[in-house]
Scaffold this motif. Structure first.
Motif, PDB file in Angstrom:
ATOM      1  N   ARG A 155      -6.132  15.008  -0.785  1.00 55.06           N
ATOM      2  CA  ARG A 155      -5.173  15.316   0.272  1.00 55.06           C
ATOM      3  C   ARG A 155      -5.098  14.188   1.288  1.00 55.06           C
ATOM      4  N   THR A 156      -6.247  13.571   1.607  1.00 56.02           N
ATOM      5  CA  THR A 156      -6.204  12.500   2.611  1.00 56.02           C
ATOM      6  C   THR A 156      -5.612  11.219   2.022  1.00 56.02           C
ATOM      7  N   ALA A 157      -5.763  11.029   0.687  1.00 55.16           N
ATOM      8  CA  ALA A 157      -5.218   9.815   0.066  1.00 55.16           C
ATOM      9  C   ALA A 157      -3.708   9.725   0.260  1.00 55.16           C
ATOM     10  N   GLU A 158      -3.084  10.885   0.460  1.00 50.56           N
ATOM     11  CA  GLU A 158      -1.639  10.884   0.648  1.00 50.56           C
ATOM     12  C   GLU A 158      -1.246  10.041   1.868  1.00 50.56           C
ATOM     13  N   ASP A 159      -2.123  10.047   2.892  1.00 53.77           N
ATOM     14  CA  ASP A 159      -1.854   9.241   4.094  1.00 53.77           C
ATOM     15  C   ASP A 159      -1.658   7.767   3.747  1.00 53.77           C
ATOM     16  N   THR A 160      -2.535   7.265   2.877  1.00 51.82           N
ATOM     17  CA  THR A 160      -2.481   5.850   2.508  1.00 51.82           C
ATOM     18  C   THR A 160      -1.149   5.529   1.845  1.00 51.82           C
ATOM     19  N   VAL A 161      -0.715   6.413   0.947  1.00 51.01           N
ATOM     20  CA  VAL A 161       0.547   6.186   0.247  1.00 51.01           C
ATOM     21  C   VAL A 161       1.717   6.217   1.238  1.00 51.01           C
ATOM     22  N   ASP A 162       1.671   7.159   2.152  1.00 53.83           N
ATOM     23  CA  ASP A 162       2.729   7.221   3.172  1.00 53.83           C
ATOM     24  C   ASP A 162       2.775   5.921   3.971  1.00 53.83           C
ATOM     25  N   GLY A 163       1.588   5.430   4.331  1.00 50.04           N
ATOM     26  CA  GLY A 163       1.508   4.186   5.103  1.00 50.04           C
ATOM     27  C   GLY A 163       2.119   3.026   4.336  1.00 50.04           C
ATOM     28  N   LEU A 164       1.803   2.931   3.066  1.00 49.73           N
ATOM     29  CA  LEU A 164       2.347   1.838   2.237  1.00 49.73           C
ATOM     30  C   LEU A 164       3.862   1.956   2.123  1.00 49.73           C
ATOM     31  N   ASN A 165       4.340   3.172   1.982  1.00 49.35           N
ATOM     32  CA  ASN A 165       5.782   3.395   1.884  1.00 49.35           C
ATOM     33  C   ASN A 165       6.488   2.888   3.148  1.00 49.35           C
ATOM     34  N   GLU A 166       5.893   3.191   4.291  1.00 49.85           N
ATOM     35  CA  GLU A 166       6.498   2.728   5.553  1.00 49.85           C
ATOM     36  C   GLU A 166       6.461   1.209   5.664  1.00 49.85           C
ATOM     37  N   GLN A 167       5.347   0.653   5.203  1.00 47.61           N
ATOM     38  CA  GLN A 167       5.198  -0.797   5.246  1.00 47.61           C
ATOM     39  C   GLN A 167       6.279  -1.470   4.395  1.00 47.61           C
ATOM     40  N   LYS A 194       9.945   5.303  -2.409  1.00 53.57           N
ATOM     41  CA  LYS A 194      10.112   6.700  -1.997  1.00 53.57           C
ATOM     42  C   LYS A 194       9.677   7.643  -3.127  1.00 53.57           C
ATOM     43  N   ASN A 195      10.008   7.263  -4.356  1.00 49.79           N
ATOM     44  CA  ASN A 195       9.595   8.094  -5.494  1.00 49.79           C
ATOM     45  C   ASN A 195       8.073   8.148  -5.610  1.00 49.79           C
ATOM     46  N   LEU A 196       7.430   7.011  -5.374  1.00 49.24           N
ATOM     47  CA  LEU A 196       5.959   7.004  -5.432  1.00 49.24           C
ATOM     48  C   LEU A 196       5.384   7.873  -4.308  1.00 49.24           C
ATOM     49  N   GLU A 197       6.040   7.798  -3.158  1.00 54.73           N
ATOM     50  CA  GLU A 197       5.580   8.623  -2.031  1.00 54.73           C
ATOM     51  C   GLU A 197       5.734  10.106  -2.372  1.00 54.73           C
ATOM     52  N   ARG A 198       6.827  10.447  -3.056  1.00 59.62           N
ATOM     53  CA  ARG A 198       7.035  11.841  -3.466  1.00 59.62           C
ATOM     54  C   ARG A 198       6.004  12.267  -4.513  1.00 59.62           C
ATOM     55  N   ILE A 199       5.651  11.328  -5.378  1.00 58.78           N
ATOM     56  CA  ILE A 199       4.611  11.646  -6.377  1.00 58.78           C
ATOM     57  C   ILE A 199       3.306  11.998  -5.652  1.00 58.78           C
TER      58      ILE A 199
END
Lengths: 232, 258
Positions: A155-167, A194-199
């Motif tokens: 669940r916390t790993a999702e934060d990292t992906v969100d951060g990368l998406n914004e970057q 965005k698709n990776l973020e949704r994954i």
């Protein structure tokens, strides 16, 4: 904890089939993400087309697994841990199927990008893909081992992906501002991101259900402070 | 986890009850409260003590030789095992329906009035009102209103069981104890009894022993799980069937026992 077996070995076997099926489906979706990303990195549109074709298998398997779960509900009237397991299986199955669809989206975008000169080196996209694949794998491991702390890590790993998406979003914005000719490619890369973020969202959904399965408590709408916001 | 704390409006309080058949201890340290106007299910494998407890609640076990109870069973605050309590009075307030329908070999009408007449209800009009009322409550009236003089033995099994419920209701009890009331019935009769239980809980407290786990899940508000003479877990039915606290309960309701 060693689990007692069912008095009915047939029931035991049916539950096992659902669990094994989810692991298999998980492996298919991980492979789909990996192939979709490689088709972009290696500029290999044949590989991308294979991801699109292979998704039929994921879809067929999704229907088969759902059918198994519904049959179990109808014929076995599961209770307590079995009920929570099957409820979890149905939702996890749905998440995996959607993940497969997003891998297809990525593959389709890769085919378009592969027709044009590469805009920039891809650094964060493969990192995002690696993290999401790991999230799916660990989410399913957590399900098999009833491991709440592993599910929490997913669940916390999702934060990292969100951060990368914004970057990626910010970086591409500068490309587009500097040269409008990059807009088309930049938008497509954004869609891949965005698709990776949704994954990652779906992988988190799997972890949420694992926590429900083990504890009986729903955490689906409890966000981490950093993820409780809209991503671009 | 025995969550007696969830019971707000206690009608029966079982306190530290041990029960012996001769030297055999069938119940051990049972403390359990029952909520008024709700359905409570007692579940557990054969020999776990659930039927023994049910029969203790209206002193049915008095009728079995060489049995002994320790502890107390309070009904509306009074111990029904006090020497000055009349077991007949107790059974009038706390009625019972058994596994197999057991109508008397008499007319439908006489089945209903048998108990009330014993305790002194005599007027013809009163009895007729009582018969209609009881049969209506047991959702049997429309089926038998024209054949009240005929033998109860000619009714179907499901009708006989509803007649037995009507017969129990005719005593105007507060509590109905049911010992596997549908185990001898077909699915349609079972569904009718279950619907009836749902209806009756507005006015009566119902305590039911059942081997049918889905039945307990369908009709009860609270469920107690018994094993080897002890109350292992007691909670709201929804909790017991989705996330029980005790592993033994979970093993039992998911079929991982034995």
């Amino acid at each position: 904890m060693e689990e007692k077996r069912h008095t009915s070995s047939q029931y035991e076997r049916e539950l096992r089939e659902v669990k094994d099926g989810l692991m298999y489906q998980g492996a298919l979706t991980e492979k789909a993400i990996d192939s979709a990303l490689r088709s972009l990195l290696e500029r290999n549109s044949d590989l991308a087309r294979m991801v699109i074709v292979e998704d039929d298998r994921i879809d067929a398997f999704d229907a088969e697994l759902e059918d198994k779960c519904i049959t179990l509900l109808a014929l076995r009237q599961p209770a307590a841990r079995d009920l929570r397991f099957i409820a979890t299986a149905i939702k996890v199955n749905g998440h995996l199927e959607r993940i497969g669809d997003m891998a297809v989206n990525i593959a389709q975008k890769a085919i378009i990008l592969n027709e044009e000169p590469q805009l920039k080196p891809y650094i964060d996209l493969p990192r995002m893909a690696d993290i999401t694949r790991e999230m799916i794998k660990e989410g399913l491991d957590a399900m098999v081992n009833e491991d709440v702390s592993l599910a929490d890590r997913v669940r916390t790993a999702e934060d990292t992906v969100d951060g990368l998406n914004e970057q990626i979003f910010r970086e591409l914005l500068t490309f587009m501002m500097e040269d409008p000719k990059t807009i088309h490619r930049a938008l497509i890369i954004m869609q891949i991101s965005k698709n990776l973020e949704r994954i990652a969202d779906h992988a988190k959904g799997i972890a949420d259900m694992v926590i429900y399965m083990v504890t009986g408590k729903s955490v689906r709408h409890q966000f981490h402070a950093t993820t409780d916001r809209e991503t671009p | 986890m025995i969550n007696n704390g969830i019971i707000r409006n206690k009608i029966i309080e079982v306190r530290d009850v041990d029960f012996y058949y001769g030297a055999f201890k069938a119940l051990s340290g049972v403390t359990m409260d029952f909520e008024k106007n709700r359905v409570t299910a007692l579940i557990g494998p054969s020999g776990c003590g659930k039927s023994t407890l049910l029969r203790l609640l209206n002193r049915m076990n008095d009728l079995i030789d060489d049995t002994r109870i320790e502890g107390s069973v309070l009904f509306e605050g009074r111990n029904i095992y006090d020497p000055d309590m009349d077991p007949v009075e107790v059974r009038k307030r706390i009625g019972m329906v058994f596994q197999k329908p057991n109508p008397f070999p008499k007319s439908i009408f006489n089945n209903i009035i048998y108990g009330p007449k014993l305790v002194g209800v005599n007027g013809k009009d009163d009895l007729e009102v009582l018969v209609e009322q009881s049969l209506r409550q047991a959702v049997l009236w429309d089926e038998v209103k024209d054949i009240l003089g005929q033998s109860a033995m000619m009714l179907s099994g499901g009708q006989q069981q509803r007649l037995c419920i009507a017969r129990a209701l005719a005593m105007k009890p507060d509590v109905l104890l049911m010992d596997e009331p549908t185990s001898a019935l077909d699915p349609i009769s079972t569904a009718k009894i279950e619907e009836l239980i749902e209806e009756l809980k507005r006015n009566y407290t119902i305590i039911i022993v059942t081997h049918n786990m889905q039945q307990a899940a369908r009709i009860s508000d609270y469920t107690g799980f018994f094993y080897l003479g002890s109350l292992i877990e007691y909670n709201e039915t929804e909790k017991i069937f989705t996330k029980p606290d005790v592993k033994q309960t979970e093993d039992y309701i998911t079929g991982r026992f034995g």
